[in-house]
Design an enzyme around this catalytic site. Structure first.
Site, PDB file in Angstrom:
ATOM      1  N   CYS A 146      -0.627   4.394   2.114  1.00 50.43           N
ATOM      2  CA  CYS A 146      -0.816   4.432   3.728  1.00 50.43           C
ATOM      3  C   CYS A 146      -0.367   2.847   4.183  1.00 50.43           C
ATOM      4  CB  CYS A 146      -2.202   4.785   4.309  1.00 50.43           C
ATOM      5  SG  CYS A 146      -3.667   3.742   3.509  1.00 50.43           S
ATOM      6  N   SER A 147      -1.394   2.233   4.558  1.00 48.98           N
ATOM      7  CA  SER A 147      -0.852   0.842   5.254  1.00 48.98           C
ATOM      8  C   SER A 147      -1.934  -0.215   5.095  1.00 48.98           C
ATOM      9  CB  SER A 147      -0.650   1.109   6.606  1.00 48.98           C
ATOM     10  OG  SER A 147      -1.574   2.030   7.409  1.00 48.98           O
ATOM     11  N   CYS A 148      -2.665  -0.141   4.077  1.00 44.58           N
ATOM     12  CA  CYS A 148      -3.769  -1.019   3.601  1.00 44.58           C
ATOM     13  C   CYS A 148      -3.386  -2.464   3.415  1.00 44.58           C
ATOM     14  CB  CYS A 148      -4.709  -0.830   2.329  1.00 44.58           C
ATOM     15  SG  CYS A 148      -5.403   0.716   2.460  1.00 44.58           S
TER      16      CYS A 148
ATOM     17  N   CYS B 213       0.809  -1.011   0.091  1.00 40.06           N
ATOM     18  CA  CYS B 213       0.110   0.090  -0.215  1.00 40.06           C
ATOM     19  C   CYS B 213       0.989   1.266   0.022  1.00 40.06           C
ATOM     20  CB  CYS B 213      -0.791   0.176   1.382  1.00 40.06           C
ATOM     21  SG  CYS B 213      -1.777   1.450   1.324  1.00 40.06           S
TER      22      CYS B 213
END
Lengths: 212, 219
Positions: free
Chosen positions: A120-122, A117
């Site tokens: 962000c941090s998906c 991702c």
């Protein structure tokens, strides 16, 4: 969306000015926040405990490993996972927040899949649990799409030139599960024994599954 | 917004350095802020896209310097301040101002599992047919909105091929600004690395991104 500056967002950004006035130690700030929210009735500490407990004991990469092992031993399940992973993973009751819409991508001798991702941090939390720190870090987020072969080498995964790499950048709410290749020499193992071989990193796509 | 969070394609952030036997939390406060973020009452209409937008509004120096879960702390207090649920003084002191009303509608522990299982569904029925078909060539628009977008800079203006169609999904760019879900068709678009990074990149490898219909035009 227009390209003009959003006045309201400038206000929101100003809410971050407060950081210079707060203690630098996050442990102190988080403790103060929990006290405040509890006092105002905006959080129930028992609910905080319950959320932590869920991610410590119920949700983690063992869920994803069960999906992979089942796909390895059950061709009909593998077919269902290929055509509608959300439904197939739902059969095992592993759907949930950050994992309600899932696509399974299968590694083969010709194609290797890698998940990132960049924005962000998906991450597919419902099947892999919380992401490791490196997955959320700037080095991985910046280079996975630019130099996936170099990134894989940093994990000790050296792919032959003829293998096609597909990098899946999780930019929406679809989450990706890499189904790694079943290692040779594991024909005699049970589904449960196979699941024990499947690592988190192999389901992100940075590593292969090794035979025991 | 063209922020520091949009990291795809950058150099200079160093080696990846995975930790051996990484613990679930690196300190107890990480678990607490994770649980707080899941359990707390956010302002009405707050959503995950807004969460992401508040995170990317962190000043770039803080974004790069602070620990991951410290970003979550920053988002929580920005949301509380923006929604009028707490004042800066209250956050500084960790105590409610005298005379404030106490709410009694926080999520309870016995509701948490149900929330885990039922929340986070972003598909929506659409009456309009998809504009693009699987296999079709599309170009990611060259847009630079000041607000939230999930169209990374590294694909803007680039041509790819529609690889998957996911049906209608909540549109992050409006949802993040509490301007409604305004669902659109969502596609996975495959871009060759050579298209993205030039003639020295692999002709074989691809990057696949999930892109909403309004990010795309026929190519």
């Amino acid at each position: 969306m227009s390209q003009h500056s959003h006045a309201h967002d400038d206000d929101l950004a100003h809410h971050h000015d407060i950081h210079s006035e707060l203690p630098s130690d996050p442990a102190l700030r988080v403790k103060a926040l929990e006290s405040l929210l509890t006092e105002k009735g905006l959080v129930d500490p028992a609910a905080i405990d319950a959320w932590i407990e869920i991610y410590e004991s119920k949700i983690g990469p063992r869920n994803g490993a069960k999906v992979v092992a089942k796909a390895w031993v059950d061709p009909a399940y593998k077919q269902r996972l290929r055509s509608d992973a959300t439904k197939a993973i739902g059969e095992l009751d592993f759907l949930g927040r950050q994992g309600q819409h899932i696509v399974a991508v299968e590694n083969t001798p010709e194609v290797h899949n890698l998940v990132v991702c960049t924005l962000c941090s998906c991450y597919p939390l419902s099947i892999l649990g919380l992401p490791p720190a490196w997955y959320k870090s700037a080095p991985y987020r910046s280079r996975a799409v630019l130099d996936p072969r170099g990134v894989l080498k940093e994990f000790g995964t050296d792919l032959p030139e003829h293998v096609k790499i597909r990098v899946w950048d999780s930019t929406a709410e679809v989450r990706y599960l890499v189904v790694p290749e079943r290692p040779a020499g594991t024909e005699h193992l049970s589904e449960e024994q196979l699941a024990a071989l499947v690592t988190r990193d192999s389901m992100i796509g940075v590593a292969k599954v090794k035979a025991p | 917004m063209n922020g520091v969070h949009d990291m795809g394609g950058m150099h200079g952030h160093g080696p990846i350095a995975p930790e051996a036997d990484e613990p679930l939390w690196h300190a107890p406060w990480e678990a607490r802020i994770f649980g707080i973020t899941r359990a707390m009452t956010f302002p009405k209409g707050f959503n995950i896209d807004r969460f992401r937008h508040l995170r990317e509004l962190l000043p770039p120096d803080l974004y790069l310097a602070r620990a991951y879960y410290d970003h979550w702390y920053a988002v929580c207090i920005a949301a509380l301040l923006d929604g009028g649920l707490a004042t800066a003084d209250e956050i500084r002191h960790g105590r409610a101002a005298p005379g404030g009303a106490r709410r009694n509608d926080a999520v309870r522990a016995d509701q948490v599992w149900q929330s885990q299982k039922s929340q986070g569904i972003f598909t929506r029925e659409l009456e309009t047919p998809p504009l693009f078909a699987i296999g079709q060539r599309v170009r990611a628009r060259n847009i630079n909105p000041a607000g939230h977008t999930r169209l990374p800079r590294y694909v803007r203006g680039k041509v790819g091929v529609v690889h998957l169609h996911h049906g209608g999904h909540v549109f992050a760019d409006t949802n993040a600004h509490m301007q409604g879900e305004v669902p659109q068709h969502l596609y996975t678009v495959a871009f060759s690395m050579r298209e993205l990074w030039g003639p020295e990149a692999s002709a074989r490898d691809e990057a696949c991104l999930d892109l909403w219909e309004s990010y795309l035009e026929p190519a």
